[in-house]
Design an enzyme around this catalytic site. Sequence first.
Site, PDB file in Angstrom:
ATOM      1  N   ARG A   1      47.082  17.656  23.509  1.00  0.00           N
ATOM      2  CA  ARG A   1      46.505  17.158  23.634  1.00  0.00           C
ATOM      3  C   ARG A   1      47.865  15.981  25.045  1.00  0.00           C
ATOM      4  O   ARG A   1      46.793  14.479  24.638  1.00  0.00           O
ATOM      5  CB  ARG A   1      47.677  16.932  22.532  1.00  0.00           C
ATOM      6  CG  ARG A   1      47.840  17.155  20.679  1.00  0.00           C
ATOM      7  CD  ARG A   1      46.805  16.061  20.364  1.00  0.00           C
ATOM      8  NE  ARG A   1      46.102  17.175  19.041  1.00  0.00           N
ATOM      9  CZ  ARG A   1      45.464  17.317  18.903  1.00  0.00           C
ATOM     10  NH1 ARG A   1      44.167  16.520  19.489  1.00  0.00           N
ATOM     11  NH2 ARG A   1      44.713  17.350  17.488  1.00  0.00           N
TER      12      ARG A   1
ATOM     13  N   GLU B   1      43.989  14.633  26.278  1.00  0.00           N
ATOM     14  CA  GLU B   1      42.816  14.371  25.542  1.00  0.00           C
ATOM     15  C   GLU B   1      44.184  12.439  25.676  1.00  0.00           C
ATOM     16  O   GLU B   1      43.836  11.863  25.969  1.00  0.00           O
ATOM     17  CB  GLU B   1      43.536  14.769  23.911  1.00  0.00           C
ATOM     18  CG  GLU B   1      42.707  13.382  22.765  1.00  0.00           C
ATOM     19  CD  GLU B   1      43.196  14.199  21.779  1.00  0.00           C
ATOM     20  OE1 GLU B   1      41.655  14.907  20.810  1.00  0.00           O
ATOM     21  OE2 GLU B   1      43.856  14.548  21.240  1.00  0.00           O
TER      22      GLU B   1
ATOM     23  N   SER C   1      49.853   8.508  43.394  1.00  0.00           N
ATOM     24  CA  SER C   1      49.356  10.081  44.176  1.00  0.00           C
ATOM     25  C   SER C   1      50.339  11.639  42.748  1.00  0.00           C
ATOM     26  O   SER C   1      51.213  10.965  41.970  1.00  0.00           O
ATOM     27  CB  SER C   1      50.485   9.752  44.951  1.00  0.00           C
ATOM     28  OG  SER C   1      51.173  11.336  44.641  1.00  0.00           O
TER      29      SER C   1
END
Length: 174
Positions: free
Chosen positions: A102, A105, A128
């Site tokens: 998740r 995602e 960075s």
Amino acid sequence: MLRASVVGRRAASTLALAARTERLLAAKAASGKSFDQLASDLGTTNTYAAQLLLGQAKLTDATASKLKEALPGLDDADLRSMGTCPDRSYDPFVFQDPVAYRLKEAVCHNARSIKMIINEQCGDGIMSAIDMYLDVGTVKGRQGERRVVVTMNGKFLPFVEQRAEDNSCPAPHE
């Protein structure tokens, strides 16, 4: 033959890291401390404290003494080995875990918007992942539900025009 030797060393190194990680996590469990408490003892973020135990970050001398005090069950050999440069890789199977999947995602779905906002606010560059503080916590939502907050505080790195006269180590040209 050389390839088999390299593969064998990598496998041994992976097994040694896994064994060390188990010992470190067992010492943390025996202490009864959370990652937040350990981070407070070390003066690090909770995520960095976890990275140390998982072998994803290098233990400095200054932090080693704090870690030994925070988790007295640690072995000196483990502390010494934690001070070497880690192999910052990850197990690709980690993304099978629902939390990791998740998070990936969420970043993937929002990546283009995040990129556009970074570029709008900072210019042409990137955040960075090396000079970045990562912290995880929770807050209460409007209906009293627990909400997870992941903060990534990374240094902005601008892209530069690659001017020939600025190149202190030009590539050889024939």
